[in-house]
Design an enzyme around this catalytic site. Structure first.
Site, mmCIF file in Angstrom:
data_model
loop_
_atom_site.group_PDB
_atom_site.id
_atom_site.type_symbol
_atom_site.label_atom_id
_atom_site.label_comp_id
_atom_site.label_asym_id
_atom_site.label_seq_id
_atom_site.Cartn_x
_atom_site.Cartn_y
_atom_site.Cartn_z
ATOM 1 N N CYS A 9 -3.467 -7.673 -10.080
ATOM 2 C CA CYS A 9 -3.488 -7.353 -8.650
ATOM 3 C C CYS A 9 -4.855 -7.651 -8.054
ATOM 4 O O CYS A 9 -4.983 -7.859 -6.847
ATOM 5 C CB CYS A 9 -3.080 -5.906 -8.407
ATOM 6 S SG CYS A 9 -3.988 -4.726 -9.415
ATOM 7 N N GLU B 211 -0.310 1.516 -5.088
ATOM 8 C CA GLU B 211 -1.175 0.396 -5.484
ATOM 9 C C GLU B 211 -0.335 -0.866 -5.364
ATOM 10 O O GLU B 211 0.439 -1.202 -6.257
ATOM 11 C CB GLU B 211 -1.677 0.578 -6.925
ATOM 12 C CG GLU B 211 -2.493 1.843 -7.154
ATOM 13 C CD GLU B 211 -3.847 1.825 -6.490
ATOM 14 O OE1 GLU B 211 -4.240 0.765 -5.935
ATOM 15 O OE2 GLU B 211 -4.525 2.858 -6.513
#
Length: 506
Positions: free
Chosen positions: A295, A261
Site C-alpha cells: 500500500c 487502511e
C-alpha cells in the site's frame, strides 16, 4: 521444483506450525493457489456465514473476563506470542513466500514486523495512560481513563497476510479486546498458521478465556457480517478504497468505530540538491518491492527538470537489471503478482498510460513459458507528460510514473493532487525544502519522509493516511487509543457540592 513439491512443502510447513491437516488438505471449498507457479497448495474449509454470529457471541463471552484482567497481565500473553513468533520466524516467513509470493527476505521481514509489534505492545501494557486534569471546583479531582471496548473485527489483505493482523491483534488484546480475524481469501493458510501459533502462546499463558482470537475463513460476505454486527464495536479493515466505501458506512450507521487502511498512490519528489545515488536505491526498493503490491509502494515520481534526464537514465538502467523470478531463489528481487487479475490491471494501466502520451520502459510479462499459470511482471517506468487519470489511480503492480517539475510548490501540488493520502517523501539536501515539505503547506499524507522512500514504515510510528486512504491509524505512537474507549472521571473529595461554571441551584 515441481507443483507436487510446492504443495508438499506447504503441507510440511503447516504441519510443523501445528495446523491440523484437515484444515488445509482436504475437500475444502477455498482452493489456495501459490502465485509462484499458480498451482493449488491447499484447500481450506470455509466458515458458514451463519457461524459468524456464533463466533461473535463467543468473542463477547471472552470479553467479559478478559476486560478485567490487569493490562500488564494481558501483555504477558503478547510477550509469549512474540516468543512463539521468534521460534517459528523462518517457517512462517517461508510460508508467506509460498502463499503471497514475497521474496524470502520480505517474507522474513514481515514476521519480524510481527515480533516488533509484540515487543511494542508488551511495553504498552504498562503505559495505557490517562490524564489528570485541573478541576475548576475546589475539593475535586478530574481525570480520564481508558477502558476496553469489546470484540475487534480485523479484515486483512493478501499483500501483508500476517503483519497487519499482528498490528491489530497485539494492540487490541493488550487493550482488553478479543479479536475476530477475517483474512484475505487469497492467503488463508498463513492465517491458519498464525492461529496455531497464537493458540500455543495461550496454552503457555494458562488462564486466557476461550475464543480470545478467532478466525473467520471465507469471502467478502464474512467481512460484511463483521462490519454489520452491533456486537463488534471496532472494525479494522485493510484493503482497497472500494472495500472501504462498503465497510465504512455500515460501521458508521451503527455508530461503531472503523480503523480504515485503504488505497495509496504514493509519491516522491527529487529536488536538485538530492543525493541521486541514494534516491535511485530508494526508488528501486519502494517501487518494485513486493512486486509493487505494498500500500506504500512508490507509484509517482516528480523530478526537478534540471536533473530529470540523469536520474531517469540511471533508473532505467537499474530497472533493466532487476532479477524477476521465483521469490525463493537467492538474488531474486521481484517475485510474482498475486494472480491473473492483478497482471491484467498492470497491462491495462500501461495501455492507458501509452494512450495518454507516456513512454514505457520495461513492462510486459515474464516467465510465462516456465509458469503459464503464474503472473510475473517486468517492472515498468513510464515517462508521463502530465498527471493523467491513470496516474491518479492506484494500480497494485510495479509501475512507476515519472514526471518533471520546475519549482517545489508545483511538485507539492502535483503530489497532493490525488484522492489518496497515505505516504510521501522528498529527496533534498536543502533544509528549507525539507521543512516546507513537512509543514502544514507541504505533504497532505499521513506519512511524510525526507531522504527515505515512502515504504518500509517502522512499527513505532502510527501507520495510516488521509483522504481516501481512510484516516485510520494502526501500529505505534498512540494508535492504541483506537482500540479503547475514553472515560472522563470527576471525584469530589470535599464536603461541599460546588457546581461547574459557578452555577447556583437552590
Amino acid at each position: 521444483m515441481s507443483t507436487l513439491d510446492l504443495r508438499a512443502q506447504t503441507r510440511s510447513l503447516l504441519l510443523s506450525l501445528g495446523v491440523p491437516a484437515e484444515r488445509f488438505d482436504g475437500e475444502g471449498e477455498l482452493r489456495v493457489r501459490s502465485p509462484i507457479d499458480g498451482s493449488v497448495i491447499g484447500q481450506v474449509p470455509v466458515d458458514l456465514v451463519t457461524s459468524v454470529d456464533t463466533k461473535i457471541e463467543r468473542a463477547q463471552a471472552a470479553f467479559q473476563s478478559w476486560r478485567v484482567v490487569p493490562a500488564p497481565r494481558r501483555g504477558e500473553l503478547i510477550r509469549l506470542l512474540g516468543e512463539e513468533l521468534r521460534a517459528h520466524k523462518d517457517t512462517l516467513g517461508e510460508l508467506v513466500t509460498l502463499e503471497a509470493g514475497k521474496v524470502t527476505s520480505e517474507g522474513l521481514g514481515e514476521v519480524q514486523e510481527m515480533i516488533d509489534i509484540c515487543d511494542f505492545a508488551v511495553g504498552l501494557s504498562r503505559q495505557l495512560y490517562g490524564l489528570t486534569i485541573a478541576s475548576e471546583r475546589p475539593g475535586h479531582r478530574m481525570m480520564e481513563t481508558w477502558h476496553p471496548v469489546g470484540p475487534c473485527g480485523v479484515i486483512t489483505a493478501f499483500n501483508f497476510p500476517v503483519a497487519v493482523w499482528a498490528w491489530n491483534a497485539a494492540l487490541a488484546i493488550v487493550c482488553g479486546n478479543p479479536v475476530l480475524w477475517k483474512p484475505s481469501e487469497k492467503t488463508p493458510l498463513t492465517a491458519l498458521a498464525c492461529q496455531a501459533i497464537f493458540d500455543r502462546a495461550v496454552s503457555r499463558f494458562g488462564d486466557a478465556p476461550a475464543d480470545l482470537q478467532q478466525l473467520l475463513v471465507g469471502q467478502a460476505v464474512h467481512g460484511e457480517a463483521l462490519a454489520a454486527s452491533t456486537k463488534v464495536p471496532i472494525v479494522s479493515a485493510t484493503g482497497s478504497t472500494r472495500m472501504g466505501r462498503a465497510v465504512a458506512p455500515v460501521v458508521a450507521q451503527r455508530f461503531g468505530k472503523a480503523i480504515l487502511e485503504l488505497g495509496g498512490n504514493n509519491a516522491m519528489i527529487v529536488a536538485p540538491s538530492a543525493d541521486l545515488e541514494l534516491a535511485v536505491r530508494a526508488i528501486a526498493f519502494s517501487a518494485v518491492g513486493t512486486a509493487g503490491q505494498r500500500c506504500t509502494s512508490l507509484r509517482r515520481l516528480f523530478v526537478h527538470e534540471a536533473i530529470s534526464e540523469e536520474l531517469l537514465e540511471r533508473l532505467e538502467r537499474a530497472y533493466g537489471s532487476l532479477p524477476v523470478g521465483d521469490p525463493r531463489e537467492a538474488g531474486t528481487l521481484v517475485g510474482p503478482l498475486i494472480d491473473r487479475t492483478s497482471y491484467e490491471a498492470f497491462a491495462e494501466a500501461l495501455r492507458r498510460a501509452t494512450e495518454a502520451g507516456g513512454q514505457v520502459s520495461g513492462g510486459g510479462r515474464a516467465l510465462s513459458e516456465e509458469h503459464p499459470q503464474a503472473f510475473y511482471a517486468r517492472p515498468a517506468i513510464v515517462r508521463m507528460p502530465r498527471q493523467s487519470s491513470v496516474v491518479r489511480e492506484e494500480t497494485f503492480a510495479p509501475i512507476l510514473y515519472a514526471m518533471t517539475y520546475s519549482d517545489l510548490d508545483e511538485a507539492i501540488a502535483l503530489q497532493n493532487g490525488v484522492t489518496q493520502g497515505l505516504s510521501s517523501c522528498i529527496f533534498t539536501n536543502d533544509l528549507r525544502e525539507a521543512e516546507r515539505f513537512l509543514s502544514a503547506a507541504g505533504s497532505d499524507c499521513g506519512i511524510a519522509n525526507v531522504n527515505i522512500g515512502p515504504s518500509g514504515a517502522e512499527i513505532g510510528g502510527a501507520f495510516g493516511g488521509e483522504k481516501e486512504t481512510g484516516g485510520g491509524r494502526e501500529s505505534g505512537s498512540d494508535a492504541w487509543k483506537g482500540y479503547m474507549r475514553r472515560q472522563t472521571n470527576t471525584v469530589n473529595y470535599s464536603a461541599e457540592l460546588p457546581l461547574a461554571q459557578g452555577i447556583k441551584f437552590g
